[in-house]
Design a protein around this motif. Sequence first.
Motif, PDB file in Angstrom:
ATOM      1  N   CYS A 129      10.930   5.253  13.306  1.00 16.55           N
ATOM      2  CA  CYS A 129      10.190   4.401  12.241  1.00 16.55           C
ATOM      3  C   CYS A 129      10.889   3.209  11.904  1.00 16.55           C
ATOM      4  CB  CYS A 129      10.041   5.366  11.157  1.00 16.55           C
ATOM      5  SG  CYS A 129       9.458   4.753   9.620  1.00 16.55           S
ATOM      6  N   CYS A 179       3.113   7.723  14.143  1.00 15.83           N
ATOM      7  CA  CYS A 179       4.152   8.588  13.484  1.00 15.83           C
ATOM      8  C   CYS A 179       3.603  10.108  13.152  1.00 15.83           C
ATOM      9  CB  CYS A 179       4.527   7.918  12.315  1.00 15.83           C
ATOM     10  SG  CYS A 179       5.577   9.075  11.081  1.00 15.83           S
ATOM     11  N   TYR A 191       9.586   4.531   5.488  1.00 19.43           N
ATOM     12  CA  TYR A 191       8.736   3.295   5.465  1.00 19.43           C
ATOM     13  C   TYR A 191       9.197   2.304   4.579  1.00 19.43           C
ATOM     14  CZ  TYR A 191       4.962   5.547   8.256  1.00 19.43           C
ATOM     15  OH  TYR A 191       4.413   6.060   9.406  1.00 19.43           O
TER      16      TYR A 191
END
Lengths: 212, 188
Positions: A129, A179, A191
Motif C-alpha cells: 500500500c 487492496c 492510506y
Amino acid sequence: MKTDDLIRGLVADQATRERLPGSALAPWFFGGLLVSFAIFLAVLGFRPDFFQALATVRFVLKPVEMLLFAGAAGWLAVRLATPGAALRPPLGLLLAAVALLVAAVLGELLAVPASAWVPRLVGSSAGVCVAAVPLLAAPLLAATLLALRHGAPLRPALAGAVAGLFSAAAAAALYALHCRDDSPLFVATWYTFAAALTAAAGAALGRKMLRW
Amino acid sequence: MRAANAGDAAAYDRCLRSIAGVLRARVRRSGLAAADTEDIVQEVLLAVHLKRHTWDETRPFGPWLQAIARHKVIDAMRRRGGRTDLPLDDLADVLPAPEAEPAARGFEVERALQKLSAAERAAVEAITVDGAGIAETAQKLGTSPGAVRVALHRGLRRLARLAEAADEDFRGGAEAPAARAKGGHERR
C-alpha cells in the motif's frame, strides 16, 4: 526598457488569456489518470474477489472515502492557485472527509473485539500500500502541478502539498480496488501514511514548480 | 480592469498605467534607486498581466491586485536590500490617481530580452520598444499576425519567468546558500 514601452506590449497581448487552473486541470488530470490506470492494470490488477467484495460495507467505503478526500483536496488546490478565492467551502468538505474516516474507525472499534484491533491495523499488505499509492499518484501529481502552474498560488509549497494529497487520494481510490485489507483501521493508518508521503513530495515539487 | 477584460484596450492601458503609478510611488518611498524601482514595477505589471485571468470578476479587484503585488514585491525588495513592509494594502483605492511617467527605465526586462528566442525577442522588441502594432510587426518580420501574437505572449511569459529566476539567483548567491539548491534548476 521604459515602463511605458512594456505596458504597450502588455496591451498588445490583451487578447491572449491563459486558462484557469480549474479548467486546465481536467484534461491534464484525465491524461494522468490513464497512465495511473495502465500502471494499476499492469502491476496490481483488481482483487480476485472484487465482485463479492462489492457487497461489503468496509470495501465500498474505501473508494468512497478516498474520492471524497480527492474531491475536497482537488477543489482546495484550485482555490489555492486563485488569489482571493474563499478557502472555507473546500476546507469544509475536507473536514467532512476526515469526519467520515474517523466515524468509520470508531465504528470498526465498536464492531470488532479489542483483540482484533492490532491485526486489522497491521493488515497483510501495508508495504504494498505504502509503495503503490505514491506510485499510482505520481502521474496524477505531475498533471495536477502542471495545471496549477496556470494559476497564481501565493503559497507554492502548500498548494503543492494539497496537490499531493489530491493525487494520493485519487490514486488510493484506485488502489483500494486491489487492496484486500478493508478495515478502516488499516485505511486510516496506511492510506494516510502513503498520502502524507505524497503530500510531502508535492510540497517539495510545488516549491519549485509553482513559483511565478 | 473589468472593461479591460471585456476587450477595451484603452481601459487596459489606463488600468496598467494607474497601477504602475501608484506602485512606483510606494516603492520609491522605500529609498530604492529609480531604475530598481522601475524593475520592480515592471515585474509586478508582468505578473498582473499574465495572471489576470485568475481574478474572478464577481469579486472586488483590490484584494486580488494587492495579493499579486505583495507576492512579487516582497521577493524583489528583499533581493535589493530594501524594506519589505511596504504599505500595499490600499493599492486599488488610489488607482484613479495616476502619476506622470518619469524618465527612469528598468534594466532587468532588457537583460532578460537577450535570453529570449530570436522570434520572441523580435516580436517583443518591435511592439514594446519600437511601438509597432501587431500587423505592422508581422509585415516587418515576414510572418502572420497570429505568429506575432503567439511569439509576443510566449516572450512576455518568459520575461516574467526570467525575472523570477533572477530573484532566486540572488537569494541563493548572496543571502541563503540553502536557497541555491531549490533555485537555479527548472528555468535553466
